[in-house]
Design a protein around this motif. Sequence first.
Motif, PDB file in Angstrom:
ATOM      1  N   PHE A  14       0.831  -1.203   0.000  1.00 37.93           N
ATOM      2  CA  PHE A  14       0.000   0.000   0.000  1.00 37.93           C
ATOM      3  C   PHE A  14       0.865   1.252   0.000  1.00 37.93           C
ATOM      4  CE2 PHE A  14      -2.927  -3.194   1.493  1.00 37.93           C
ATOM      5  CZ  PHE A  14      -4.056  -2.881   0.760  1.00 37.93           C
ATOM      6  N   PHE A  15       0.420   2.229  -0.781  1.00 40.61           N
ATOM      7  CA  PHE A  15       1.078   3.537  -0.819  1.00 40.61           C
ATOM      8  C   PHE A  15       0.006   4.611  -0.630  1.00 40.61           C
ATOM      9  CE2 PHE A  15       3.600   0.724  -3.484  1.00 40.61           C
ATOM     10  CZ  PHE A  15       4.911   1.054  -3.164  1.00 40.61           C
ATOM     11  N   ASP A  16       0.291   5.589   0.214  1.00 43.07           N
ATOM     12  CA  ASP A  16      -0.576   6.773   0.284  1.00 43.07           C
ATOM     13  C   ASP A  16      -0.143   7.704  -0.834  1.00 43.07           C
ATOM     14  OD1 ASP A  16      -2.034   6.051   2.538  1.00 43.07           O
ATOM     15  OD2 ASP A  16      -0.389   6.651   3.849  1.00 43.07           O
ATOM     16  N   VAL A  17      -1.086   8.126  -1.647  1.00 41.97           N
ATOM     17  CA  VAL A  17      -0.717   9.008  -2.764  1.00 41.97           C
ATOM     18  C   VAL A  17      -1.655  10.217  -2.796  1.00 41.97           C
ATOM     19  CG1 VAL A  17       0.248   7.123  -4.154  1.00 41.97           C
ATOM     20  CG2 VAL A  17      -2.157   7.724  -4.439  1.00 41.97           C
ATOM     21  N   HIS A  18      -1.239  11.233  -3.534  1.00 37.70           N
ATOM     22  CA  HIS A  18      -2.090  12.412  -3.710  1.00 37.70           C
ATOM     23  C   HIS A  18      -2.051  12.822  -5.181  1.00 37.70           C
ATOM     24  CE1 HIS A  18       1.990  13.963  -2.933  1.00 37.70           C
ATOM     25  NE2 HIS A  18       1.658  14.816  -3.902  1.00 37.70           N
ATOM     26  N   MET A  42       7.889   1.883  -5.479  1.00 33.38           N
ATOM     27  CA  MET A  42       6.930   1.277  -6.403  1.00 33.38           C
ATOM     28  C   MET A  42       7.671   0.881  -7.688  1.00 33.38           C
ATOM     29  SD  MET A  42       3.405   3.019  -7.634  1.00 33.38           S
ATOM     30  CE  MET A  42       3.270   3.031  -9.393  1.00 33.38           C
ATOM     31  N   ALA A  43       7.279  -0.253  -8.286  1.00 35.36           N
ATOM     32  CA  ALA A  43       7.982  -0.701  -9.495  1.00 35.36           C
ATOM     33  C   ALA A  43       6.976  -1.284 -10.485  1.00 35.36           C
ATOM     34  CB  ALA A  43       9.027  -1.747  -9.134  1.00 35.36           C
ATOM     35  N   SER A  44       6.578  -0.476 -11.449  1.00 30.83           N
ATOM     36  CA  SER A  44       5.644  -0.976 -12.460  1.00 30.83           C
ATOM     37  C   SER A  44       6.368  -1.898 -13.432  1.00 30.83           C
ATOM     38  CB  SER A  44       5.037   0.195 -13.240  1.00 30.83           C
ATOM     39  OG  SER A  44       4.309  -0.302 -14.340  1.00 30.83           O
ATOM     40  N   GLY A  45       5.703  -2.983 -13.801  1.00 35.58           N
ATOM     41  CA  GLY A  45       6.250  -3.895 -14.811  1.00 35.58           C
ATOM     42  C   GLY A  45       5.926  -3.437 -16.224  1.00 35.58           C
ATOM     43  N   VAL A 138      -3.215   3.310  -2.803  1.00 36.34           N
ATOM     44  CA  VAL A 138      -3.137   2.331  -3.883  1.00 36.34           C
ATOM     45  C   VAL A 138      -2.401   1.098  -3.385  1.00 36.34           C
ATOM     46  CG1 VAL A 138      -3.156   4.101  -5.698  1.00 36.34           C
ATOM     47  CG2 VAL A 138      -0.967   3.258  -4.861  1.00 36.34           C
ATOM     48  N   LEU A 139      -2.779  -0.044  -3.951  1.00 36.40           N
ATOM     49  CA  LEU A 139      -2.056  -1.292  -3.719  1.00 36.40           C
ATOM     50  C   LEU A 139      -1.313  -1.555  -5.014  1.00 36.40           C
ATOM     51  CD1 LEU A 139      -1.514  -3.792  -1.936  1.00 36.40           C
ATOM     52  CD2 LEU A 139      -3.576  -4.813  -2.886  1.00 36.40           C
ATOM     53  N   ALA A 140       0.011  -1.371  -4.977  1.00 32.69           N
ATOM     54  CA  ALA A 140       0.787  -1.367  -6.220  1.00 32.69           C
ATOM     55  C   ALA A 140       2.046  -2.224  -6.051  1.00 32.69           C
ATOM     56  CB  ALA A 140       1.157   0.070  -6.584  1.00 32.69           C
ATOM     57  N   PRO A 141       2.644  -2.647  -7.176  1.00 32.17           N
ATOM     58  CA  PRO A 141       3.781  -3.582  -7.084  1.00 32.17           C
ATOM     59  C   PRO A 141       5.065  -2.923  -6.589  1.00 32.17           C
ATOM     60  CG  PRO A 141       3.396  -2.952  -9.356  1.00 32.17           C
ATOM     61  CD  PRO A 141       2.284  -2.343  -8.567  1.00 32.17           C
TER      62      PRO A 141
END
Length: 297
Positions: A14-18, A42-45, A138-141
Amino acid sequence: MTTTAAPATAPFRFFDVHVVRTERRSPSVVRITFGGERLADMASGGRDQRFKLFLPQPHQSRPVFDDTGDGWYTAWRAQDPAERAVMRTYTIREQRHEPEEFDVDFLLHGVDAAGHSPASGPACRWAASAGPGDRLAVLAPTVEDNGGVDFRPPTGTDWILLTGDGTALPAVAGILAWLTPGTRAKVFLEIDHEDDRQHLPGFADADLTWIVRDAAGTPGGEPVLDALRAAELPEGTPYAWIAGEAGSVKAQRRHLVQERGFDRRTVKFTGYWRRGATEEDLIAELTAAAAASASQD
Ligand SMILES: Cc1cc2nc3c(=O)[nH]c(=O)nc-3n(C[C@H](O)[C@H](O)[C@H](O)COP(=O)(O)OP(=O)(O)OC[C@H]3O[C@@H](n4cnc5c(N)ncnc54)[C@H](O)[C@@H]3O)c2cc1C
């Protein structure tokens, strides 16, 4: 078919984002750029990288949510549906570093020219009125090779078939940007308005067909399926990636496997939404199916 099952937490976090900024890209699409303190982790594929968005309810300024690690899904389901964060699935359109940011393209389905959204949903309504500083989670990789990327053509693939509607356009853009130079790709994209066309940079040898729903003149019809039926497809071993409305996606898969002779293992098909059903409805169906199958064991 993959729809909206809750992802395993690892390697997600989980990340807190704005909201950093918003930009209306076309009549149907608003691009929202997010920032956050820990986004360097965070690391998007890339490609069709999915993630989960947790939105505040309309009467809240931030999502009500406890990050309970691996137990988050049970904890979230136990919360009062009127108070808990609204969970939706989206695609990371692009991630950038320095500054740490990522973009999400929201299709404004059900929003009329005056900005009214009687037939829309909470995510779409949120996106239509979001502004800098708005907060969500967000729940992100956290690693590039993660289970939220579906586009994985096997070795020996000669050419790629991509089809999608406006919800799948961010994923198709990510896939085209990822393909190696010269890869042959045939692409069918269904959009609501002529001006929803986007420039999709990449090095693939891509043959793009834009199908404008208004112009297709087939209310309730299947413009992408019709275009597929009429298409001359390349020779060689294909890999197909299909996303969009669940019923349309199933019909396209059936056409490819039954009428075109595609090996079903080389057709990745994903319902990104279903007509008449919210994402909660789809989650409830998956949960009930999982419970029914567990009770038969
Ligand atoms: C893996 C994955 C990736 C996705 N990526 C994106 C993305 O990057 N951008 C994006 O815009 N969407 C994306 N989607 C689709 C998005 O999650 C759904 O459209 C979602 O239903 C929107 O939530 P909502 O709260 O606006 O509507 P909901 O509350 O879920 O639904 C409300 C009503 O709107 C209808 N509806 C939902 N979507 C549409 C639509 N596109 N057109 C017409 N009616 C619709 C539903 O059938 C329902 O009747 C993705 C979905 C998946 C599974």
